[in-house]
Design a protein around this motif. Structure first.
Motif, PDB file in Angstrom:
ATOM      1  N   GLN A 138       0.848  -1.185   0.000  1.00  8.74           N
ATOM      2  CA  GLN A 138       0.000   0.000   0.000  1.00  8.74           C
ATOM      3  C   GLN A 138       0.880   1.230   0.000  1.00  8.74           C
ATOM      4  OE1 GLN A 138      -3.418   0.512   0.054  1.00  8.74           O
ATOM      5  NE2 GLN A 138      -2.938   2.690   0.109  1.00  8.74           N
ATOM      6  N   CYS A 139       0.482   2.257  -0.754  1.00  9.40           N
ATOM      7  CA  CYS A 139       1.179   3.535  -0.628  1.00  9.40           C
ATOM      8  C   CYS A 139       0.929   4.036   0.783  1.00  9.40           C
ATOM      9  CB  CYS A 139       0.655   4.543  -1.643  1.00  9.40           C
ATOM     10  SG  CYS A 139       1.435   6.161  -1.421  1.00  9.40           S
ATOM     11  N   ALA A 140       1.993   4.476   1.460  1.00  8.03           N
ATOM     12  CA  ALA A 140       1.879   4.822   2.872  1.00  8.03           C
ATOM     13  C   ALA A 140       2.179   6.286   3.134  1.00  8.03           C
ATOM     14  CB  ALA A 140       2.795   3.920   3.702  1.00  8.03           C
ATOM     15  N   ALA A 141       2.121   7.130   2.102  1.00 11.37           N
ATOM     16  CA  ALA A 141       2.268   8.571   2.326  1.00 11.37           C
ATOM     17  C   ALA A 141       1.141   9.246   1.564  1.00 11.37           C
ATOM     18  CB  ALA A 141       3.609   9.073   1.819  1.00 11.37           C
ATOM     19  N   PHE A 142       0.337  10.036   2.247  1.00 13.67           N
ATOM     20  CA  PHE A 142      -0.847  10.607   1.600  1.00 13.67           C
ATOM     21  C   PHE A 142      -0.451  11.355   0.336  1.00 13.67           C
ATOM     22  CE2 PHE A 142      -3.984  13.899   0.765  1.00 13.67           C
ATOM     23  CZ  PHE A 142      -5.091  13.085   0.582  1.00 13.67           C
ATOM     24  N   CYS A 143      -1.040  10.966  -0.810  1.00 12.84           N
ATOM     25  CA  CYS A 143      -0.590  11.487  -2.097  1.00 12.84           C
ATOM     26  C   CYS A 143      -1.738  12.010  -2.927  1.00 12.84           C
ATOM     27  CB  CYS A 143       0.172  10.400  -2.850  1.00 12.84           C
ATOM     28  SG  CYS A 143      -0.803   8.907  -3.087  1.00 12.84           S
ATOM     29  N   GLY A 144      -2.882  12.309  -2.314  1.00 15.65           N
ATOM     30  CA  GLY A 144      -4.008  12.833  -3.065  1.00 15.65           C
ATOM     31  C   GLY A 144      -5.256  12.016  -2.806  1.00 15.65           C
TER      32      GLY A 144
ATOM     33  N   GLN B 267      -7.031   9.703  -4.173  1.00 17.48           N
ATOM     34  CA  GLN B 267      -7.140   8.249  -4.340  1.00 17.48           C
ATOM     35  C   GLN B 267      -5.984   7.503  -3.672  1.00 17.48           C
ATOM     36  OE1 GLN B 267      -9.632   6.556  -5.201  1.00 17.48           O
ATOM     37  NE2 GLN B 267     -10.918   8.264  -5.829  1.00 17.48           N
ATOM     38  N   HIS B 268      -5.348   8.146  -2.707  1.00 16.04           N
ATOM     39  CA  HIS B 268      -4.224   7.513  -2.007  1.00 16.04           C
ATOM     40  C   HIS B 268      -4.597   6.139  -1.443  1.00 16.04           C
ATOM     41  CE1 HIS B 268      -1.271   6.747   1.076  1.00 16.04           C
ATOM     42  NE2 HIS B 268      -2.184   6.893   1.993  1.00 16.04           N
ATOM     43  N   ALA B 269      -5.789   6.060  -0.863  1.00 17.64           N
ATOM     44  CA  ALA B 269      -6.200   4.787  -0.243  1.00 17.64           C
ATOM     45  C   ALA B 269      -6.330   3.681  -1.286  1.00 17.64           C
ATOM     46  CB  ALA B 269      -7.513   4.969   0.504  1.00 17.64           C
TER      47      ALA B 269
END
Ligand code: HEC
Ligand SMILES: [Cu+2]
Length: 339
Positions: A208-214, A216-218
């Motif tokens: 999982q991407c673990a740094a908030f990136c916009g 649709q991050h989740a």
């Protein structure tokens, strides 16, 4: 037709049960060699912090609710020098214990970080990972240029071998994290960070991407499929090949539509080689999910996604296309040939 109507009538709204029924989605709970020290450290620091809070909380409550003397302050005996020294001793003990615990935590953290920084054995291979809002582009390096290939969102690795990852970002800061296999590593624009990973047991591990990136991050997940070296070699051999000409007229018609509408963003090796704004689709049907782990890769979901990516992943950088029903079906038929 309104895409929502298409989706509702094709049973797409029942996603969770579709996910449960998929045997390949049974995620395992086994770990690679880097994970045990990190897990112990995480629990250790958690327990130490919690104990400190509990002890200090208890002392504080003790102080608040202690029965107070009813004798007026002026009539109390004056503290002697010995009483003062006793009070100071407690201050030294308190400060000393705190400093020792903190130094202990720092040393432990540094030791674990150093221990997991490099794999024990030689690294098997390098995978270049480029994170974009909101998906993962993958490039399998090889000394032989003919063996290099791109794919997306699903990383295959051979069991028991350390794999090196070179991480870069095409837009904002992301973070690459497969909790069951390795620690987190930030993915930063303009910089290449290196991480490694090893799975000791075959299985599908979710990342999982673990740094908030916009927004649709989740929905920026990835899968790591750890398999036997033989299965991995077979997978790799399949991925290296170029796409073949579809056999049916419908699929061929779909390919032409794809070349008009989709080629600017998507590469299908051998057909549309230039698109890099979206995932490489050359072997789309070998992947378990669509749109970075958001949807199981079923025929219904694939058609629904092409009809309206914005319905599933609002803000994703793939626009809704105005395809007629037959065009949509033809494109889907074509994508189904991408094995
Ligand atoms: C403007 C660029 C763009 C165009 C045009 C475009 N796409 Fe996409 N596509 C993307 C991006 C970006 C993603 C990744 C979205 C995400 O997961 O956030 C994507 C994802 C996909 C996926 C999922 C792939 C995967 O492995 O998860 C499929 C399938 C797909 N597109 C098919 C199509 C088809 C078919 C067309 C033409 C009708 C098309 N795309 C047109 C940018 C585009
Ligand atoms: Cu993110």
């Amino acid at each position: 037709m309104n895409p929502r109507v298409v989706l509702a009538s094709s049973g797409l709204m029942m996603l969770p049960s579709a996910l449960q029924g998929e045997p390949s989605m049974a995620y395992q709970r086994t770990f690679g060699p880097a994970v045990d020290p990190i897990t112990r450290l995480g629990w250790g620091l958690g327990i130490i912090s919690l104990s400190v809070i509990v002890i200090i909380g208890a002392l504080l409550l003790g102080g608040i609710f202690r029965k107070r003397s009813t004798i007026p302050a002026a009539e109390l005996p004056q503290p002697t020098a010995r009483d003062d020294a006793g009070g100071m001793a407690w201050i030294y003990i308190g400060t000393g214990t705190t400093v020792l615990i903190l130094i202990g935590c720092v040393v432990w953290t540094l030791l674990v970080t150093a221990a997991v920084a490099e794999p024990a054995g030689a690294r098997e291979m390098t995978v270049e990972v480029t994170a974009s809002q909101w998906w993962w582009s993958l490039r399998y390096d090889n000394q032989n240029p003919g063996q290099i290939f791109n794919t997306a969102n699903e990383i295959h690795i051979p069991v028991g071998r350390p794999v090196r990852f070179e991480l870069s970002s095409a837009d904002v800061i992301h973070s690459f994290w497969v909790p069951q296999l390795a620690g987190k590593m930030d993915v930063i624009p303009g910089q290449t960070n290196v991480a490694w990973m090893q799975a000791d047991k075959a299985g599908v591990y979710r990342g999982q991407c673990a740094a908030f990136c916009g927004p649709q991050h989740a929905h920026m997940a990835l899968l790591v499929v750890a398999e036997t070296p033989e299965a991995f070699a077979a997978w790799r051999e399949g991925q290296v090949t170029e796409s073949v000409m579809p056999a049916t007229d419908e699929a061929h018609h779909g390919q032409l539509i794809f070349e008009t509408h989709c080629a600017p963003c998507h590469t299908i090796r051998g057909v549309t080689p230039a698109g890099i704004r979206g995932p490489d689709l050359t072997h789309l049907m070998t992947r378990r999910t669509l749109a970075a782990g958001l949807l199981p890769n079923t025929p219904e979901n694939l058609t629904g996604w092409i009809a309206s990516p914005q319905f599933f992943k609002p803000g994703a950088h793939m626009p809704d296309h105005i395809l007629s029903g037959p065009e949509l079906i033809a494109v889907a038929a074509y994508l189904h040939t991408l094995n």
